[in-house]
Motif scaffolding. Sequence first.
Motif, PDB file in Angstrom:
ATOM      1  N   ASN A 627     -38.984  -6.310   1.965  1.00  0.00           N
ATOM      2  CA  ASN A 627     -39.099  -7.376   1.155  1.00  0.00           C
ATOM      3  C   ASN A 627     -38.480  -7.260  -0.333  1.00  0.00           C
ATOM      4  O   ASN A 627     -39.438  -7.157  -1.264  1.00  0.00           O
ATOM      5  CB  ASN A 627     -40.467  -7.915   1.256  1.00  0.00           C
ATOM      6  CG  ASN A 627     -41.402  -6.632   0.865  1.00  0.00           C
ATOM      7  OD1 ASN A 627     -41.283  -5.560   0.779  1.00  0.00           O
ATOM      8  ND2 ASN A 627     -42.589  -7.271   0.785  1.00  0.00           N
ATOM      9  N   PRO A 628     -37.506  -6.940  -0.439  1.00  0.00           N
ATOM     10  CA  PRO A 628     -36.936  -6.490  -1.817  1.00  0.00           C
ATOM     11  C   PRO A 628     -36.938  -7.661  -2.773  1.00  0.00           C
ATOM     12  O   PRO A 628     -36.608  -8.984  -2.322  1.00  0.00           O
ATOM     13  CB  PRO A 628     -35.753  -5.695  -1.772  1.00  0.00           C
ATOM     14  CG  PRO A 628     -35.163  -6.177  -0.477  1.00  0.00           C
ATOM     15  CD  PRO A 628     -36.359  -6.746   0.491  1.00  0.00           C
ATOM     16  N   GLU A 629     -37.298  -7.505  -3.932  1.00  0.00           N
ATOM     17  CA  GLU A 629     -37.143  -8.818  -5.026  1.00  0.00           C
ATOM     18  C   GLU A 629     -36.685  -8.215  -6.221  1.00  0.00           C
ATOM     19  O   GLU A 629     -36.468  -7.006  -6.747  1.00  0.00           O
ATOM     20  CB  GLU A 629     -38.694  -9.257  -5.138  1.00  0.00           C
ATOM     21  CG  GLU A 629     -39.272  -9.682  -3.752  1.00  0.00           C
ATOM     22  CD  GLU A 629     -40.511 -10.459  -4.395  1.00  0.00           C
ATOM     23  OE1 GLU A 629     -41.065 -10.065  -5.508  1.00  0.00           O
ATOM     24  OE2 GLU A 629     -41.186 -10.972  -3.459  1.00  0.00           O
ATOM     25  N   GLY A 630     -36.029  -9.263  -7.032  1.00  0.00           N
ATOM     26  CA  GLY A 630     -35.484  -8.969  -8.320  1.00  0.00           C
ATOM     27  C   GLY A 630     -34.162  -8.455  -8.379  1.00  0.00           C
ATOM     28  O   GLY A 630     -33.390  -8.349  -7.461  1.00  0.00           O
ATOM     29  N   ALA A 631     -33.556  -7.984  -9.595  1.00  0.00           N
ATOM     30  CA  ALA A 631     -32.033  -7.871  -9.766  1.00  0.00           C
ATOM     31  C   ALA A 631     -31.889  -6.179  -9.539  1.00  0.00           C
ATOM     32  O   ALA A 631     -32.934  -5.418  -9.765  1.00  0.00           O
ATOM     33  CB  ALA A 631     -31.644  -8.097 -11.163  1.00  0.00           C
ATOM     34  N   PHE A 632     -30.830  -5.935  -9.057  1.00  0.00           N
ATOM     35  CA  PHE A 632     -30.383  -4.558  -8.584  1.00  0.00           C
ATOM     36  C   PHE A 632     -29.897  -3.891 -10.392  1.00  0.00           C
ATOM     37  O   PHE A 632     -29.321  -4.653 -11.078  1.00  0.00           O
ATOM     38  CB  PHE A 632     -29.368  -4.183  -7.809  1.00  0.00           C
ATOM     39  CG  PHE A 632     -29.857  -4.287  -6.554  1.00  0.00           C
ATOM     40  CD1 PHE A 632     -30.749  -3.473  -6.004  1.00  0.00           C
ATOM     41  CD2 PHE A 632     -29.485  -5.380  -5.606  1.00  0.00           C
ATOM     42  CE1 PHE A 632     -31.121  -3.397  -4.517  1.00  0.00           C
ATOM     43  CE2 PHE A 632     -29.985  -5.503  -4.228  1.00  0.00           C
ATOM     44  CZ  PHE A 632     -30.669  -4.441  -3.875  1.00  0.00           C
ATOM     45  N   ALA A 633     -29.934  -2.689 -10.333  1.00  0.00           N
ATOM     46  CA  ALA A 633     -29.252  -2.134 -11.631  1.00  0.00           C
ATOM     47  C   ALA A 633     -28.568  -0.880 -11.148  1.00  0.00           C
ATOM     48  O   ALA A 633     -28.839   0.028 -10.298  1.00  0.00           O
ATOM     49  CB  ALA A 633     -30.399  -1.412 -12.529  1.00  0.00           C
ATOM     50  N   MET A 634     -27.226  -0.485 -11.837  1.00  0.00           N
ATOM     51  CA  MET A 634     -26.421   0.424 -11.457  1.00  0.00           C
ATOM     52  C   MET A 634     -26.844   1.899 -11.998  1.00  0.00           C
ATOM     53  O   MET A 634     -27.492   1.914 -13.151  1.00  0.00           O
ATOM     54  CB  MET A 634     -25.269   0.068 -11.954  1.00  0.00           C
ATOM     55  CG  MET A 634     -24.305  -0.939 -11.427  1.00  0.00           C
ATOM     56  SD  MET A 634     -24.046  -0.524  -9.641  1.00  0.00           S
ATOM     57  CE  MET A 634     -22.918  -1.992  -9.215  1.00  0.00           C
ATOM     58  N   PRO A 635     -27.200   2.912 -11.041  1.00  0.00           N
ATOM     59  CA  PRO A 635     -27.612   4.218 -11.390  1.00  0.00           C
ATOM     60  C   PRO A 635     -26.813   5.039 -12.330  1.00  0.00           C
ATOM     61  O   PRO A 635     -27.408   5.851 -13.188  1.00  0.00           O
ATOM     62  CB  PRO A 635     -27.756   5.064 -10.098  1.00  0.00           C
ATOM     63  CG  PRO A 635     -26.895   4.453  -9.186  1.00  0.00           C
ATOM     64  CD  PRO A 635     -26.659   2.968  -9.879  1.00  0.00           C
ATOM     65  N   ILE A 636     -25.679   4.830 -12.621  1.00  0.00           N
ATOM     66  CA  ILE A 636     -24.687   5.710 -13.401  1.00  0.00           C
ATOM     67  C   ILE A 636     -24.365   4.750 -14.606  1.00  0.00           C
ATOM     68  O   ILE A 636     -23.445   3.631 -14.369  1.00  0.00           O
ATOM     69  CB  ILE A 636     -23.591   6.153 -12.333  1.00  0.00           C
ATOM     70  CG1 ILE A 636     -24.142   7.035 -11.370  1.00  0.00           C
ATOM     71  CG2 ILE A 636     -22.533   6.698 -13.382  1.00  0.00           C
ATOM     72  CD1 ILE A 636     -22.925   7.564 -10.552  1.00  0.00           C
ATOM     73  N   LYS A 637     -24.500   5.455 -15.660  1.00  0.00           N
ATOM     74  CA  LYS A 637     -24.265   4.701 -16.990  1.00  0.00           C
ATOM     75  C   LYS A 637     -22.893   4.964 -17.529  1.00  0.00           C
ATOM     76  O   LYS A 637     -22.071   4.326 -18.317  1.00  0.00           O
ATOM     77  CB  LYS A 637     -25.132   4.694 -18.049  1.00  0.00           C
ATOM     78  CG  LYS A 637     -26.739   4.274 -17.533  1.00  0.00           C
ATOM     79  CD  LYS A 637     -26.679   2.889 -16.877  1.00  0.00           C
ATOM     80  CE  LYS A 637     -28.140   2.385 -16.531  1.00  0.00           C
ATOM     81  NZ  LYS A 637     -28.072   1.238 -15.824  1.00  0.00           N
ATOM     82  N   ASP A 638     -22.564   6.411 -17.234  1.00  0.00           N
ATOM     83  CA  ASP A 638     -21.307   6.836 -17.783  1.00  0.00           C
ATOM     84  C   ASP A 638     -20.664   7.854 -16.689  1.00  0.00           C
ATOM     85  O   ASP A 638     -21.119   9.065 -16.419  1.00  0.00           O
ATOM     86  CB  ASP A 638     -21.733   7.656 -19.055  1.00  0.00           C
ATOM     87  CG  ASP A 638     -20.318   8.074 -19.749  1.00  0.00           C
ATOM     88  OD1 ASP A 638     -19.221   8.574 -19.208  1.00  0.00           O
ATOM     89  OD2 ASP A 638     -20.285   8.058 -21.222  1.00  0.00           O
ATOM     90  N   PHE A 639     -19.569   7.550 -16.152  1.00  0.00           N
ATOM     91  CA  PHE A 639     -18.890   8.286 -15.113  1.00  0.00           C
ATOM     92  C   PHE A 639     -18.590   9.847 -15.436  1.00  0.00           C
ATOM     93  O   PHE A 639     -18.632  10.535 -14.742  1.00  0.00           O
ATOM     94  CB  PHE A 639     -17.629   7.593 -14.713  1.00  0.00           C
ATOM     95  CG  PHE A 639     -16.772   8.255 -13.697  1.00  0.00           C
ATOM     96  CD1 PHE A 639     -17.144   8.517 -12.410  1.00  0.00           C
ATOM     97  CD2 PHE A 639     -15.502   8.771 -14.128  1.00  0.00           C
ATOM     98  CE1 PHE A 639     -16.203   9.279 -11.610  1.00  0.00           C
ATOM     99  CE2 PHE A 639     -14.680   9.736 -13.257  1.00  0.00           C
ATOM    100  CZ  PHE A 639     -15.076   9.935 -12.165  1.00  0.00           C
TER     101      PHE A 639
END
Length: 670
Positions: A627-639
């Motif tokens: 039951n996941p909720e909310g927005a996802f966020a990408m884990p890598i900010k700088d390749f």
Amino acid sequence: MPKLTVDGVEIEVPAGATVLQACEMAGKEIPRFCYHERLSIAGNCRMCLVEVKPGPPKPQASCALPAAEGQEIRTDSLMVKKAREGVMEFLLINHPLDCPICDQGGECDLQDQSIAYGRGASRYDENKRAVTEKYMGPIVKTVMTRCIQCTRCVRFAEEVAGVPEIGAIYRGENMQITTYLEHAAKSELSGNVVDLCPVGALTAKPYAFEARPWELKKNFAIDVMDALGANIRLDSRGRQVLRALPRINDDVNEEWISDKSRHHVDGLIRRRLDKPYVRKDGKLIEASWAEAFAAIAAVAEAAGGSVAAVAGDLLDCETLFAGKLLVEKLGGTMLEGRQTGLAYDVSNLAAVNFNSGIAGIETADVILLVNTNLRWEAPLINTRIRKAIKKGAKVFAIGPEVDLTYKAEWLGNDAALLGKLPDAVTEAFGKAARPAMIVGGGALAKDGAQGATLALAQSLNLIREGWNGYNVLHFAAARMGGLMLGYAMDGGIKAVAAAKPKLLFALGADEVNYDLFADSFKVFIGHHGDNGAHHADVILPGATYAEKAGTYVNLEGRVQRSEKAVFAPGDAREDWSILRALSDVLGVTLPFDSFEALRVEMAKAVPALGVEGLAAYDWAPPSLPANPEGAFAMPIKDFYLTNAICRASPTMQRCSAELIQGEDFAEAAE
């Protein structure tokens, strides 16, 4: 399958093969500049000329000519010899004679083929043309006067990398290859054009004028910059690795590597830990090995089994195994490798594996991406999906919208979508013969997401006879090896921190939030003065992946072995030997005295790690909350700055500043 003769020898070739491929199947070497096995056929260098009957009485370009029944092909006739000499003479009309100062010298196709197939002398005495240098960014150095317009770089950028930024301007003799508006090439794979270039027009800017190929010692290694496990070759001179090049492995990286894998090597010698340190009165003071071990022993005696180990992203399985044994012998049970707080279920390794296989994913016909930026997390899996799309695959995606270099239908950034996909998506999956889902490692950070994706795998029928389309995309080289060795606790790193271990072994762990372990005595065994070293109470200098042999498991469960290329600097030692020596001082001697004996013990504990190749994981997914909720966020900010080696690399810092942060860098000529 057509039958034909090559220099009088009859052979049978697959339908659709070209004459050039037929000649190679017959064991004949055909010179070429523009033709490449993994790129489309251009047919513009004309070096691969052969004589073909029946046909016009003139040499023909074998790369663009289909093989047909009854053809008689000559590769060694006088006509072919003179035609190739003529082509080579034209290619050299404007090519500068600067081999002594060219970085391609010694491994240049033009050099080799001009000697093998060219004339012994030139008849040309006109002025040669000159072309202004182009700017392609911090990775690729250009000397475009040398360019022979083979267009390999143009085709690679468009077809493989999916970033069509390189092209040709003007026509005929005035034709020039350049990036549009001469800006930096913004592909994570741009360095591969250096390998493709058959002359010295495109060379590696960070490696320029560093060494000649015959000066270098070559060792086979496994790339640790991501979880793909790309096969690479480390070229070193003395005690320094000067460059990393791809090795061909069609099951993993084909013959490409990312720019980060190729150019992180200048970070191997910078910010290095080469002496033990002990913290006294709040400051790290240089110490001997005996003093450092004594400081640890004093704490270990009082710890009474309150011992934990946190593993970093770049570790080999041997170090992980030795660290596990030491913690267990000290009475501890806490092992964790997911530094950034992930706490997904690992009771079944198939449920956290890339089950379709790296090569297999390009045969999928419908693909769902869940919170993953493949360009940054696994650039070479992104190229595989581009191949799948060329074969007709359809791609859907959930998560923050990013440019993946191909058309994907973005469904939104709401985790609840995993519970109810749009009808068009379920309909497409229902018709698919090889459906696949790729769950980003960052997606597993959200509560309920793992259970939702596993439930989705069941409802979309991703697992069927001969095909498993459920894939988890890790982005740490040590992840799968660590999971196989038990570096995963219920509750993840927060559970370890909540237990407040008195003694914490940080094995190359630089991404941990050490504020969680304020009350622990922290022993950092690693190679760079990064986050882990800054928070340590004792530093024991270890070796990078290039300075030790090791076993690595990639995201599809492929066990691969890497060679030692150079020695560690100063007093730094290989990690396993540090742990073995420390165990003596702590009175819990580990059961091995050599690296080979360690590998034997590791193979006894986990048999899959004793054999190179794909480890077998049985599909028995756990039943988890969904039951996941909310927005996802990408884990890598700088390749370009994902680990301690990259953060120490001037090249990676420059790439980050220019290509991610958008800073402008003026060239010296300006």
